[in-house]
Each structure stands twice: as structure tokens, then as C-alpha cells.
Design a protein around this motif. Structure first.
Motif, PDB file in Angstrom:
ATOM      1  N   VAL A   4       0.844  -1.186   0.000  1.00 51.39           N
ATOM      2  CA  VAL A   4       0.000   0.000   0.000  1.00 51.39           C
ATOM      3  C   VAL A   4       0.877   1.233   0.000  1.00 51.39           C
ATOM      4  CG1 VAL A   4      -1.834   1.250   1.182  1.00 51.39           C
ATOM      5  CG2 VAL A   4      -1.767  -1.240   1.280  1.00 51.39           C
ATOM      6  N   LEU A   5       0.638   2.135  -0.911  1.00 48.76           N
ATOM      7  CA  LEU A   5       1.433   3.354  -1.049  1.00 48.76           C
ATOM      8  C   LEU A   5       0.591   4.534  -0.612  1.00 48.76           C
ATOM      9  CD1 LEU A   5       3.921   4.860  -2.169  1.00 48.76           C
ATOM     10  CD2 LEU A   5       2.794   4.873  -4.375  1.00 48.76           C
ATOM     11  N   VAL A   6       1.036   5.261   0.407  1.00 48.68           N
ATOM     12  CA  VAL A   6       0.297   6.402   0.934  1.00 48.68           C
ATOM     13  C   VAL A   6       1.073   7.667   0.622  1.00 48.68           C
ATOM     14  CG1 VAL A   6      -0.720   7.467   2.977  1.00 48.68           C
ATOM     15  CG2 VAL A   6      -0.579   4.970   2.798  1.00 48.68           C
ATOM     16  N   LEU A   7       0.422   8.659   0.020  1.00 50.21           N
ATOM     17  CA  LEU A   7       1.096   9.893  -0.321  1.00 50.21           C
ATOM     18  C   LEU A   7       0.345  11.083   0.225  1.00 50.21           C
ATOM     19  CD1 LEU A   7       1.099   7.941  -3.158  1.00 50.21           C
ATOM     20  CD2 LEU A   7       2.945   9.559  -3.530  1.00 50.21           C
ATOM     21  N   GLU A   8       1.093  12.089   0.680  1.00 50.47           N
ATOM     22  CA  GLU A   8       0.510  13.351   1.111  1.00 50.47           C
ATOM     23  C   GLU A   8       1.157  14.450   0.285  1.00 50.47           C
ATOM     24  OE1 GLU A   8      -1.408  14.200   3.938  1.00 50.47           O
ATOM     25  OE2 GLU A   8      -1.761  12.189   4.670  1.00 50.47           O
ATOM     26  N   LYS A   9       0.361  15.406  -0.189  1.00 52.88           N
ATOM     27  CA  LYS A   9       0.916  16.507  -0.951  1.00 52.88           C
ATOM     28  C   LYS A   9       0.535  17.819  -0.281  1.00 52.88           C
ATOM     29  CE  LYS A   9       0.862  14.197  -5.382  1.00 52.88           C
ATOM     30  NZ  LYS A   9       2.274  14.002  -5.431  1.00 52.88           N
ATOM     31  N   ARG A  10       1.469  18.793  -0.311  1.00 51.94           N
ATOM     32  CA  ARG A  10       1.220  20.088   0.312  1.00 51.94           C
ATOM     33  C   ARG A  10       1.592  21.172  -0.690  1.00 51.94           C
ATOM     34  NH1 ARG A  10       1.646  19.903   5.945  1.00 51.94           N
ATOM     35  NH2 ARG A  10       2.572  21.947   5.966  1.00 51.94           N
ATOM     36  N   VAL A  11       0.641  22.049  -0.994  1.00 51.96           N
ATOM     37  CA  VAL A  11       0.942  23.173  -1.869  1.00 51.96           C
ATOM     38  C   VAL A  11       0.162  24.393  -1.397  1.00 51.96           C
ATOM     39  CG1 VAL A  11       1.343  21.747  -3.905  1.00 51.96           C
ATOM     40  CG2 VAL A  11      -0.919  22.661  -3.493  1.00 51.96           C
ATOM     41  N   SER A  12       0.539  25.560  -1.880  1.00 47.73           N
ATOM     42  CA  SER A  12      -0.254  26.751  -1.645  1.00 47.73           C
ATOM     43  C   SER A  12      -1.083  27.013  -2.895  1.00 47.73           C
ATOM     44  CB  SER A  12       0.649  27.947  -1.353  1.00 47.73           C
ATOM     45  OG  SER A  12       1.521  28.188  -2.433  1.00 47.73           O
ATOM     46  N   THR A 109      -2.313   7.221  11.410  1.00 42.34           N
ATOM     47  CA  THR A 109      -3.745   6.909  11.451  1.00 42.34           C
ATOM     48  C   THR A 109      -4.190   6.230  10.161  1.00 42.34           C
ATOM     49  OG1 THR A 109      -4.157   8.803  12.901  1.00 42.34           O
ATOM     50  CG2 THR A 109      -6.056   7.878  11.747  1.00 42.34           C
ATOM     51  N   TYR A 110      -3.754   6.773   9.010  1.00 46.49           N
ATOM     52  CA  TYR A 110      -4.097   6.146   7.736  1.00 46.49           C
ATOM     53  C   TYR A 110      -3.510   4.738   7.661  1.00 46.49           C
ATOM     54  CZ  TYR A 110      -5.006  11.014   6.520  1.00 46.49           C
ATOM     55  OH  TYR A 110      -5.454  12.299   6.508  1.00 46.49           O
ATOM     56  N   PHE A 111      -2.292   4.611   8.177  1.00 47.63           N
ATOM     57  CA  PHE A 111      -1.621   3.307   8.134  1.00 47.63           C
ATOM     58  C   PHE A 111      -2.429   2.249   8.877  1.00 47.63           C
ATOM     59  CE2 PHE A 111       0.956   0.281  10.479  1.00 47.63           C
ATOM     60  CZ  PHE A 111       1.632  -0.376   9.458  1.00 47.63           C
ATOM     61  N   TYR A 112      -2.811   2.532  10.126  1.00 45.31           N
ATOM     62  CA  TYR A 112      -3.461   1.458  10.882  1.00 45.31           C
ATOM     63  C   TYR A 112      -4.870   1.190  10.386  1.00 45.31           C
ATOM     64  CZ  TYR A 112      -6.017   4.670  14.131  1.00 45.31           C
ATOM     65  OH  TYR A 112      -6.847   5.607  14.686  1.00 45.31           O
ATOM     66  N   ARG A 113      -5.542   2.225   9.823  1.00 46.19           N
ATOM     67  CA  ARG A 113      -6.863   1.974   9.249  1.00 46.19           C
ATOM     68  C   ARG A 113      -6.768   1.069   8.018  1.00 46.19           C
ATOM     69  NH1 ARG A 113      -9.197   8.120   9.806  1.00 46.19           N
ATOM     70  NH2 ARG A 113      -9.856   7.981  11.982  1.00 46.19           N
ATOM     71  N   SER A 124       4.589   3.204   2.717  1.00 50.11           N
ATOM     72  CA  SER A 124       4.119   4.570   2.956  1.00 50.11           C
ATOM     73  C   SER A 124       5.151   5.586   2.508  1.00 50.11           C
ATOM     74  CB  SER A 124       3.828   4.782   4.450  1.00 50.11           C
ATOM     75  OG  SER A 124       2.838   3.890   4.894  1.00 50.11           O
ATOM     76  N   ILE A 125       4.693   6.627   1.835  1.00 50.04           N
ATOM     77  CA  ILE A 125       5.582   7.715   1.442  1.00 50.04           C
ATOM     78  C   ILE A 125       4.808   9.024   1.491  1.00 50.04           C
ATOM     79  CG2 ILE A 125       5.101   7.244  -1.003  1.00 50.04           C
ATOM     80  CD1 ILE A 125       7.888   8.405  -1.628  1.00 50.04           C
ATOM     81  N   ALA A 126       5.391  10.040   2.062  1.00 49.90           N
ATOM     82  CA  ALA A 126       4.787  11.369   2.117  1.00 49.90           C
ATOM     83  C   ALA A 126       5.516  12.273   1.138  1.00 49.90           C
ATOM     84  CB  ALA A 126       4.885  11.946   3.523  1.00 49.90           C
ATOM     85  N   ILE A 127       4.780  12.880   0.231  1.00 53.07           N
ATOM     86  CA  ILE A 127       5.372  13.786  -0.750  1.00 53.07           C
ATOM     87  C   ILE A 127       5.046  15.209  -0.339  1.00 53.07           C
ATOM     88  CG2 ILE A 127       5.405  14.487  -3.164  1.00 53.07           C
ATOM     89  CD1 ILE A 127       4.833  11.662  -3.937  1.00 53.07           C
ATOM     90  N   LEU A 128       6.063  15.970   0.023  1.00 48.74           N
ATOM     91  CA  LEU A 128       5.890  17.329   0.541  1.00 48.74           C
ATOM     92  C   LEU A 128       6.249  18.325  -0.556  1.00 48.74           C
ATOM     93  CD1 LEU A 128       7.605  16.697   3.984  1.00 48.74           C
ATOM     94  CD2 LEU A 128       5.211  16.381   3.372  1.00 48.74           C
TER      95      LEU A 128
END
Length: 330
Positions: A4-12, A109-113, A124-128
Motif C-alpha cells: 500500500v502506497l500512501v502519499l501526502e501533498k502540500r501546496v499553496s 492513522t491512515y496506516f493502521y486503518r 508509505s511515502i509522504a510527498i511534501l
């Protein structure tokens, strides 16, 4: 077992731009290239020849119902591995404009759900996407009288990327990341954004002989919306790029999915106002047939070419047959 690949993106945000939809669209269109760029270790074990299946409804059962009031773009993708096993790749994309002290906790939280729902291994990977040096999320830690937990996840940070290396990469997501970096660097200077946007669209897309048509179309749409420009600058950009659009990337003029992108929309408006359709809207039959032949040689399916060029299936099949007939014998 599963991945499972989890990504988060942050932009303005810029006016009128739906960033989560933009990232979701380009990831859907170029999923294999996305995995290759952001998760090369995972890419090595996926057998893309067997295809992928997006399972949107499964996601709602796991994540979306817990995120009331938030606008998100999520996917679950079912893939096959080279060892014959089937896996789940989960991609979560969240658009945020500022540093979040609860970021690591939310990743856990996303991981354990997900783990509770699928009972699968999770990558899991977070893309900032912001450029703040202070945005450096740490592992999530929990400790209470002997009960301890530490959750680590991979991160990809735009602020650590080397722009010259991105320019040399052949992966289309290197250009997407480059556009994301320029978005922040030009946040308060539209004239500077105009220059970098023109360079990206012209040098990396319209006149790049090594860029596949499917990459060019997806990137043009993505960058054209991501790097928002006021109307007058968009009109100027249209004038600067119009020759390249007509000569180097004519197939884009027949692509319904990007005709509404700001620069091409302005291009078509200009064509109509000046009264020379040039066969774009109505199309001269010879130009359409030549373009269809070019697209068929590039590997597009008969059905896809018929839709793009607006010819009947029989006409495209006839063109395909003539290509095979005129091909020199080996």
C-alpha cells in the motif's frame, strides 16, 4: 500479502486552481511513471504488463468517511507482482498550504486503518510539495508506561530536489515536480511565472522530440493549470507558443481532454476570432488523415485515433491498412 502506497501533498493555492484534481488526473494517466519516479523500489516488483485496476469504492470504506469536510483525492490500485501475487497499492493525496504539527500522527492513522481493513503490508511515502526547510516531519512516536510505538515512513521533499537533475530526467514526473517548485518560487511574481511556464511548455513539452505524446498531453494540461497566469499573460503566452503548437504538437489540437487547458483554450479562441480555422475545428480531410497516420505509427489504437482526429473507425482502419501495405518488407 499486499503493498500500500500512501502519499501526502502540500501546496499553496493560486486563484481558480484545483490542485488535488490536477495531481489525481496526472497520476491516473501516468501511473506507471509515477511509481517509477516516487517509489522505484516498489516499481521493481510490480508487473505492469498485467495491467492495473483502480478500486475507488473500496477507498470510501477505509478513509474518506473519516475525513468529513475535507476535499481529497484518493485511490486504491490493484496490481500484480512479478512473482505472480496480487497486491494493493493505496495512494492518498491531501492538499495543504501550511505546516501541520499532526502530520506524522495522521500518516500513522491512515496506516493502521488501512492495515486493519486489508491486513496487508504497507508501503508509505509522504510527498511534501512546499519549499519550507522547516517542514521536516519526524516519525510518529507513542509511549505510555511501557507501551511504546514508533512509526516511520518514506518522504519525498521538493525542497531537497536539484533542479538541473530534474531537467535531465526522462521521467515526466520530473517535469511535474519542477513545475511544482516553480509554483512556489513565483508565488508573488506572475511575470517570472510567465517566463518559467513558457520555458517548460516550449522546451520540455512542445519541442522535445524524446517526449511521448501521452506524456506531452498530460504534462501540458497539468502545467497549464498548475502555473496559473492572469488572462492577459495567458493571451501573450498563446502568441508565443502558437507556432510550436501548430508545428511541433499538432496532435494536441485534436485532444479533447486538453482543449480546455487555459493556453489552448485561448489559442482556439484566437483562431475563431481571427477567422482562420486552419482545419482545427472542421478539419481538412487530408490533414486529418496525415495526422491519423502519424498517431498510428506512434502506437495509438485505432479507436483512440478515431476519437482524437474525429474520423470514423472505418476510415482509420483504412489508413492503418495503407500504412502496413506501404511498409517496406524486411
Amino acid at each position: 500479502m499486499g503493498e500500500v502506497l500512501v502519499l501526502e501533498k502540500r501546496v499553496s493555492y493560486s486563484p481558480g486552481t484545483d490542485y488535488d484534481a490536477l495531481w489525481k488526473k496526472i497520476i491516473s494517466e501516468l501511473f506507471e511513471e509515477f511509481i517509477l519516479f516516487f517509489a522505484p523500489d516498489l516499481y521493481e516488483v510490480i508487473d505492469f504488463r498485467k495491467g492495473i485496476v483502480f478500486l475507488e469504492q473500496e477507498l470510501h470504506k477505509v478513509i474518506i468517511k473519516h475525513k468529513k469536510g475535507k476535499k481529497i483525492a484518493d485511490k486504491i490500485v490493484k496490481v500484480s507482482l512479478k512473482n505472480g501475487e496480487e497486491k494493493y497499492v493505496f495512494i492518498h493525496i491531501e492538499i495543504q498550504g501550511k505546516k501541520d504539527p499532526d502530520f506524522s500522527k495522521r500518516m500513522f492513522t491512515y496506516f493502521y486503518r488501512l492495515f486493519d481493513r486489508f491486513q496487508e503490508n504497507i508501503y508509505s511515502i509522504a510527498i511534501l510539495t512546499d519549499l519550507s526547510k522547516s517542514n521536516n516531519p519526524q516519525p510518529f512516536q507513542y509511549s505510555f508506561y511501557g507501551t511504546e510505538l514508533m512509526y516511520r515512513f518514506n518522504t519525498y521533499k521538493f525542497n531537497e530536489e536539484d533542479i538541473p537533475s530534474l531537467k535531465k530526467s526522462t521521467n515526466p514526473f520530473a517535469i511535474a515536480v519542477l513545475a511544482g517548485i516553480y509554483l512556489h518560487q513565483t508565488e508573488k511574481n506572475y511575470h517570472k511565472r510567465y517566463e518559467v511556464k513558457k520555458k517548460l511548455l516550449k522546451d520540455f513539452i512542445l519541442t522535445n522530440p524524446n517526449l511521448k505524446s501521452i506524456y506531452a498531453e498530460a504534462l501540458f494540461y497539468f502545467i497549464d493549470y498548475l502555473l496559473y497566469l492572469p488572462h492577459e499573460l495567458t493571451k501573450q503566452l498563446t502568441k508565443d507558443l502558437s507556432i510550436n503548437i501548430e508545428k511541433e504538437a499538432k496532435h494536441m489540437l485534436y485532444s479533447e481532454k486538453i482543449k480546455e487547458a487555459p493556453t489552448l483554450a485561448e489559442y482556439f479562441k484566437t483562431v475563431r476570432e481571427e477567422g482562420f480555422e486552419k482545419g482545427i475545428e472542421k478539419g481538412k480531410m487530408e490533414e486529418k488523415r496525415n495526422l491519423a497516420a502519424e498517431l498510428l505509427r506512434e502506437g495509438f489504437s485505432v479507436e483512440k485515433v478515431a476519437k482524437m482526429v474525429k474520423l470514423s473507425l472505418d476510415e482509420v482502419k483504412e489508413i492503418e491498412a495503407s500504412i502496413h501495405f506501404n511498409r517496406p518488407e524486411s
